[in-house]
Motif scaffolding. Structure first.
Motif, PDB file in Angstrom:
ATOM      1  N   ASP A 250     -47.355 -33.309  23.627  1.00 13.72           N
ATOM      2  CA  ASP A 250     -48.133 -33.071  22.129  1.00 13.72           C
ATOM      3  C   ASP A 250     -48.581 -34.022  21.702  1.00 13.72           C
ATOM      4  N   THR A 251     -49.785 -34.142  21.803  1.00 13.22           N
ATOM      5  CA  THR A 251     -50.871 -35.543  20.888  1.00 13.22           C
ATOM      6  C   THR A 251     -51.628 -34.788  20.496  1.00 13.22           C
ATOM      7  N   GLY A 252     -52.271 -36.079  20.138  1.00 15.16           N
ATOM      8  CA  GLY A 252     -53.538 -35.326  19.557  1.00 15.16           C
ATOM      9  C   GLY A 252     -54.802 -35.018  21.070  1.00 15.16           C
ATOM     10  N   PHE A 268     -44.297 -30.113  26.230  1.00 13.39           N
ATOM     11  CA  PHE A 268     -43.244 -30.517  24.939  1.00 13.39           C
ATOM     12  C   PHE A 268     -41.955 -30.865  25.338  1.00 13.39           C
ATOM     13  N   GLY A 269     -41.969 -32.191  23.951  1.00 20.31           N
ATOM     14  CA  GLY A 269     -40.424 -32.483  23.687  1.00 20.31           C
ATOM     15  C   GLY A 269     -39.541 -31.702  22.891  1.00 20.31           C
ATOM     16  N   PRO A 270     -39.574 -32.964  21.837  1.00 19.15           N
ATOM     17  CA  PRO A 270     -38.998 -32.118  20.974  1.00 19.15           C
ATOM     18  C   PRO A 270     -39.964 -31.079  19.839  1.00 19.15           C
ATOM     19  N   ALA A 271     -41.193 -30.926  20.163  1.00 20.85           N
ATOM     20  CA  ALA A 271     -41.818 -30.177  18.928  1.00 20.85           C
ATOM     21  C   ALA A 271     -41.693 -28.485  19.733  1.00 20.85           C
ATOM     22  N   PRO A 272     -41.871 -27.512  19.162  1.00 15.73           N
ATOM     23  CA  PRO A 272     -41.783 -26.623  19.969  1.00 15.73           C
ATOM     24  C   PRO A 272     -43.238 -25.671  20.320  1.00 15.73           C
ATOM     25  N   PRO A 273     -43.326 -25.695  21.526  1.00 19.07           N
ATOM     26  CA  PRO A 273     -44.865 -24.802  21.470  1.00 19.07           C
ATOM     27  C   PRO A 273     -45.619 -23.819  20.750  1.00 19.07           C
ATOM     28  N   GLU A 274     -44.588 -22.861  19.654  1.00 17.48           N
ATOM     29  CA  GLU A 274     -44.446 -21.516  19.493  1.00 17.48           C
ATOM     30  C   GLU A 274     -45.201 -22.124  17.897  1.00 17.48           C
ATOM     31  N   ASP A 295     -35.066 -33.959  18.040  1.00 19.51           N
ATOM     32  CA  ASP A 295     -35.331 -34.879  16.948  1.00 19.51           C
ATOM     33  C   ASP A 295     -36.486 -35.539  17.052  1.00 19.51           C
ATOM     34  N   THR A 296     -38.224 -36.004  16.583  1.00 16.68           N
ATOM     35  CA  THR A 296     -38.570 -36.284  17.161  1.00 16.68           C
ATOM     36  C   THR A 296     -38.476 -37.218  16.454  1.00 16.68           C
ATOM     37  N   PHE A 297     -38.170 -37.978  15.901  1.00 19.28           N
ATOM     38  CA  PHE A 297     -38.025 -39.811  15.903  1.00 19.28           C
ATOM     39  C   PHE A 297     -37.068 -40.346  16.096  1.00 19.28           C
ATOM     40  N   ALA A 298     -36.721 -39.733  17.740  1.00 18.82           N
ATOM     41  CA  ALA A 298     -35.571 -40.414  18.872  1.00 18.82           C
ATOM     42  C   ALA A 298     -36.612 -41.521  19.628  1.00 18.82           C
ATOM     43  N   HIS A 299     -35.772 -42.736  19.645  1.00 12.90           N
ATOM     44  CA  HIS A 299     -36.390 -43.259  20.350  1.00 12.90           C
ATOM     45  C   HIS A 299     -36.163 -43.391  21.980  1.00 12.90           C
ATOM     46  N   ARG A 300     -35.516 -41.820  22.566  1.00 11.24           N
ATOM     47  CA  ARG A 300     -35.624 -41.372  24.154  1.00 11.24           C
ATOM     48  C   ARG A 300     -36.509 -40.011  24.165  1.00 11.24           C
ATOM     49  N   PRO A 301     -37.135 -40.296  25.375  1.00 10.43           N
ATOM     50  CA  PRO A 301     -37.872 -38.647  25.776  1.00 10.43           C
ATOM     51  C   PRO A 301     -36.653 -37.628  24.857  1.00 10.43           C
ATOM     52  N   ASP A 302     -36.641 -36.422  24.349  1.00 10.28           N
ATOM     53  CA  ASP A 302     -35.907 -35.451  24.538  1.00 10.28           C
ATOM     54  C   ASP A 302     -35.978 -34.897  25.688  1.00 10.28           C
TER      55      ASP A 302
END
Length: 323
Positions: A250-252, A268-274, A295-302
């Protein structure tokens, strides 16, 4: 100039050439700009005689040019006041958020008209948490009497041609570790697609070049396929616009694929696609919502991202008809 002459000053809310000025505040990243495109286009239609400015980070200038009609006012977040004298802006639009920081920056402009969500000082629609970003900003304008279509996402064609037309783009980077799908999985996808006849390239920012090189090496592809750190923003947009397929978190890059109707698989990981997902079209979202930590700012993948497998991605590519 004689002692009796006085230089004329622009009227409040007017630019020096006589046009009134509209300023949009959204001092965020590329994806944030792209989900705001429907609102920006609606404002352009509603105020055809205004000078239009967009307050955001300076590196977004080329991307803003793809929207058309806006000048960039370099603005690094909300740490400092906007570089505009009070009373110069005719219409101030808060597309940044609804918190006191963004509202304060907008109020300091002392604009004739302010468009934003409800605050202590201004009327407006209430902020709604579970609302897609495109719909959020279109609904805000509708409340203020400006017609907006949340699916009006198309960008102007890039001025330059793609350096790799019809390539399959694996955008391996992301702003935060929570969105980084494992390099070995990207490499496995790249290998399978290369065997299937895809011209695979690897993109990312300059700080993501080492990761892109790692994915490339693991996939057995030539390092010439690594475009990360080598493309300006305009070239990157051209690459996405002319791509055969885009695979990205989920990026630019994913939002550009949506804007140009390029087939895409979005992880998609931390952000909801909805709230952040692509519009209807040749785009498939992969995630495991029930595992999401958020947790958007986590260091490890969601965990919602880690649950997406190589076979999931290849199956989605087949579903899009581009395998």
């Amino acid at each position: 100039m004689s002692g009796g002459e006085v230089l004329a000053q622009p009227a409040p809310g007017n630019h020096g050439d006589g046009r009134p000025e509209l300023l949009v505040l959204r001092a965020l990243k590329l994806g944030d700009l792209l989900v705001a495109v429907p609102a920006l286009k609606a404002l352009r239609r509603a105020y055809p005689g205004h000078r239009l400015r967009y307050a955001a980070q300076g590196w977004l200038s080329e991307a803003l040019g793809l929207v058309g009609g806006y000048e960039l006012l370099p603005t690094h977040g909300l740490d400092e006041p906007l570089a505009v004298e009070p009373g110069v802006v005719d219409v101030a639009v808060n597309l940044h958020g609804s918190g006191p920081e963004s509202q304060g920056r907008i109020e300091a402009l002392q604009a004739r008209r302010t468009i934003g969500h409800r605050s202590r000082h201004r009327d407006g629609p209430p902020w709604r948490d579970r609302l897609h970003e495109r719909e959020r900003w279109a609904a805000l304008l509708e409340w203020h009497g400006i017609e907006a279509d949340p699916l009006d996402i198309r960008l102007n064609a890039p001025r330059q041609p793609s350096p790799v037309p019809a390539a399959t783009v694996l955008h391996v980077g992301a702003a935060y570790g929570s969105r980084l799908w494992p390099a070995k999985r990207f490499a496995a996808v790249a290998s399978a697609l290369a065997v299937a006849g895809h011209n695979v390239v690897f993109t990312g920012g300059s700080g993501e070049r080492e990761r892109a090189l790692e994915v490339c090496r693991l996939s057995g592809q030539s390092e010439h396929a690594v475009l990360a750190g080598r493309l300006g923003l305009g070239e990157f947009a051209a690459t996405i616009a002319a791509a055969r397929l885009v695979i990205s978190a989920d990026t630019g890059a994913a939002h550009l694929a949506s804007a140009y109707g390029t087939p895409s698989v979005v992880l998609f990981g931390p952000a909801p696609p909805e709230i952040w997902g692509p519009p209807p079209g040749p785009h498939i979202v992969l995630t495991r919502a029930e595992l999401r930590r958020g947790d958007t700012f986590a260091h490890r993948p969601d965990p919602a991202l880690l649950a997406v497998t190589v076979q999931d991605v290849l199956a989605a590519v087949g579903e899009l008809g581009v395998l």
